[in-house]
Scaffold this motif. Structure first.
Motif, PDB file in Angstrom:
ATOM      1  N   TYR A 144     116.845 -81.870  -7.609  1.00  0.00           N
ATOM      2  CA  TYR A 144     117.833 -82.292  -6.620  1.00  0.00           C
ATOM      3  C   TYR A 144     117.470 -82.837  -5.503  1.00  0.00           C
ATOM      4  N   THR A 145     118.724 -83.516  -5.104  1.00  0.00           N
ATOM      5  CA  THR A 145     118.404 -84.117  -3.780  1.00  0.00           C
ATOM      6  C   THR A 145     119.164 -83.743  -2.829  1.00  0.00           C
ATOM      7  N   ASN A 146     118.169 -84.394  -1.452  1.00  0.00           N
ATOM      8  CA  ASN A 146     118.615 -83.689  -0.433  1.00  0.00           C
ATOM      9  C   ASN A 146     120.109 -84.152  -0.534  1.00  0.00           C
ATOM     10  N   PRO A 147     121.519 -84.067   0.371  1.00  0.00           N
ATOM     11  CA  PRO A 147     122.705 -84.934   0.771  1.00  0.00           C
ATOM     12  C   PRO A 147     121.865 -85.326   2.417  1.00  0.00           C
ATOM     13  N   PRO A 148     123.275 -86.566   2.258  1.00  0.00           N
ATOM     14  CA  PRO A 148     123.023 -86.811   3.874  1.00  0.00           C
ATOM     15  C   PRO A 148     124.612 -85.214   4.791  1.00  0.00           C
ATOM     16  N   GLY A 149     123.974 -85.342   5.940  1.00  0.00           N
ATOM     17  CA  GLY A 149     124.631 -84.193   6.392  1.00  0.00           C
ATOM     18  C   GLY A 149     124.516 -83.040   6.492  1.00  0.00           C
ATOM     19  N   PHE A 150     125.468 -82.701   6.630  1.00  0.00           N
ATOM     20  CA  PHE A 150     124.903 -80.408   6.320  1.00  0.00           C
ATOM     21  C   PHE A 150     123.972 -80.482   5.329  1.00  0.00           C
ATOM     22  N   SER A 151     123.641 -79.836   4.896  1.00  0.00           N
ATOM     23  CA  SER A 151     122.778 -79.558   3.503  1.00  0.00           C
ATOM     24  C   SER A 151     122.873 -77.988   3.565  1.00  0.00           C
ATOM     25  N   CYS A 152     123.322 -77.501   2.114  1.00  0.00           N
ATOM     26  CA  CYS A 152     123.508 -76.008   1.894  1.00  0.00           C
ATOM     27  C   CYS A 152     122.289 -75.178   1.842  1.00  0.00           C
TER      28      CYS A 152
END
Length: 572
Positions: free
Chosen positions: A485-493
């Motif tokens: 899994y990657t870390n998305p930009p902005g808010f992260s669930c």
């Protein structure tokens, strides 16, 4: 001898359908977004929170809290907490996607289009849209009934208003004439067509009014609470509390309206997640406080059926509070209806832009910067349903779209986090790709949630419930251990993929508690939607609009003349 020229065989209908159905939309906004017809960005964080609260807090806080309390007792508070916790899971998933795709309209439809494929997105749209249409018609009729009740307080109008004006005159069980409801829908449609600024002002005024009334009701009622009424807290057991949670879950539906405001938000990447979660937290707090007050004021078995909150205050000699509650119900229904119509038009706008619906739905008024054609269409459909049909019969098939849409959104969070979303050369040597394996696990979790819900509904042995839950748990563990899994930009669930998996399981569990008519509606509407897509959508869809890039020079004045170059993308 010259050999005859043979044309290459055209693809079969099935292969063309499959190719169209499985294509997806790029995650990043298309390059022509700066010059296409767009909506005005006028909504700040406070406006977004009010949109979410306005869509959620309706007559439910004045009616549903008491009617469910008659079955669950003071434990209705736990029902609202459980349902609120489930909605928090959905809201976190919505918040991540709203932050990741901040500049597009379409909400759950657009997220599904990016994460899965075109056909799944179209099916999600149709399920959501039928919920919205029926819900708007039902709310409009309730609002018309409240207004007629207020007008009947005038002496010369008391008992002199025909039933077909506001309360509805039913015949043949299915048809019901109501004149006032279409008038209300027409007025709100006109307000929405004027622009998002004007409609936001009306929503803000009505939402603030009803929240103030609710807070006033909570404060006044707290002084009339008798803690002895809270015992026993769960007179009908834990099962009644869980069943109550499946009913009150729908009182929270509305935070997704914030996600559909993406293109009109001033700072979408920051404000959308805050608006979604903030509005939901406000609703959770208000619902819990009202539950504690109403069950503390009056023994739960004495609560009224149609207006339990108003009856509770009347029984304590506080009739003026009952009048305020009626005013709050009118304000609540008005904002819920206003936001519902607003969200519908933005969904139609997204489908029109993508070609899955006629292009007229994609047109934006050059001055008002609102999708007038889409807005008028949703107002017209709601007016027909509210004016001529008995929506109480149709209400049995409500909430299917919300639960399925929320489940798909949770699945979108998981799939968009995978590092390798496409089938690689390494995957091609496997019997099943990593992506296919992950999707299979998500489907398995949904199926286990449905099985657990059905088993619970029909009182099956607790052992079977545990088995189905363990299968879902193993599928979730597989997602966690076998996917990167990657870390998305902005808010992260947080907690991906476990938290979205729990969200899917709970949503489908609640889906299994719906009326049988809702299950039939789900199947029939999917079949009809497949037909519409096969004969229209697949031939007109444009997931990626072709563009022509031009180099344009423009000049601006400083102390000297200067030139700058910009890239302009023009849709073809």
């Amino acid at each position: 001898m010259q050999r005859p020229v043979t044309s290459s065989p055209s693809p079969s209908c099935y292969s063309r359908f499959w190719s169209s159905a499985t294509r997806s939309k790029p995650i990043s906004p298309p390059p022509d977004s700066s010059v296409r017809e767009s909506l005005a960005r006028r909504l700040g964080l406070f406006d977004l929170i009010l949109i979410g609260v306005g869509a959620s807090i309706g007559a439910g806080i004045f009616v549903v809290t008491g009617t469910v309390a008659r079955d669950t007792g003071p434990g209705v508070t736990l029902s609202f907490i459980i349902a609120g916790a489930s909605c928090v899971l959905n809201a976190l998933c919505y918040a991540e996607l709203a932050s990741r795709l901040p500049a597009v309209v379409g909400g759950a439809y657009m997220y599904t289009y990016s994460a899965f494929n075109e056909l799944t997105a179209f099916l999600v749209f149709t399920q959501l849209m039928l919920d919205y249409h029926i819900g708007a018609a039902s709310i409009a009729r309730s609002l018309a009934g409240y207004w007629v009740s207020v007008l009947e307080l005038i002496p010369f109008l008391n008992d002199n208003i025909p039933s077909w004006v506001g309360h509805g005159d039913t015949f043949l069980h299915v048809f019901s004439i109501n004149i006032f409801a279409p008038i209300i829908l027409g007025l709100l449609t006109v307000v929405l067509c004027q622009g998002v600024g004007e409609s936001s002002i009306l929503n803000s005024i009505m939402t603030v009014t009803k929240v103030i009334i609710v807070i006033f009701v909570i404060i006044v009622g707290s002084f009339k609470v008798d803690v002895a009424n809270w015992s026993p807290f769960a007179p009908n057991g834990a099962k009644s509390i869980l069943t109550g949670a499946t009913v009150v879950f729908f009182a929270y539906v509305g935070f997704d309206a914030v996600a559909n405001s993406a293109e009109e938000s001033k700072r979408p990447q920051r404000d959308l997640p805050l608006g979604i979660i903030g509005s939901l937290m406000i609703c959770v707090g208000l619902y819990i406080a009202v539950c504690l007050v109403i069950t503390g004021m009056v023994p739960y078995e004495h609560l009224g059926e149609e207006a339990p909150l108003a009856n509770a205050f009347t029984s304590k000699g506080l009739k003026y509070v009952s009048v305020l509650i009626s005013c709050g119900a009118i304000a609540g229904l008005t904002t819920t209806l206003l936001v519902g119509l607003y969200v519908q038009s933005r969904l139609y706008l997204g489908l029109g832009r993508d070609g899955l619906l006629p292009a007229i739905f994609a047109k934006v008024h050059p001055v008002r910067q609102t999708p007038v054609h889409s807005q008028v269409w949703v107002g017209l459909i709601a007016s027909i349903l509210a004016g001529f049909l008995n929506v109480r019969v149709l209400s049995h098939v409500l909430s299917v779209g919300s639960l399925t849409g929320y489940s798909v959104v949770s699945a979108c969070v998981v799939t968009l986090r995978w590092k390798d979303n496409k089938t690689s050369n390494e995957d091609s040597t496997k019997r099943i790709s990593n992506r296919a394996e992950g999707i299979f696990c998500l489907v398995a979790i949904a199926c286990c949630g449905c099985a657990t819900g059905i088993l619970f509904r029909f009182g099956a042995s607790f052992v079977y419930l545990i088995i189905a839950s363990l299968i879902a748990l193993s599928a979730g563990a597989t997602l966690y251990l076998r996917q990167a899994y990657t870390n998305p930009p902005g808010f992260s669930c947080p907690g991906v993929p476990i938290l979205p998996s729990i969200s899917i399981f709970v949503n489908i569990f609640l889906f299994a508690q719906l009326h049988y008519e809702a299950w039939v509606r789900f199947v029939v509407l999917n079949i009809v939607s497949l037909g519409v897509y096969a004969f229209y959508g697949q031939f007109h869809a444009k997931p990626v609009s072709p563009t022509l890039v031009l180099l344009v020079k423009f000049r601006f004045v400083t102390n000297d003349w200067a030139f700058s170059a910009i890239m302009v993308s023009i849709p073809l």
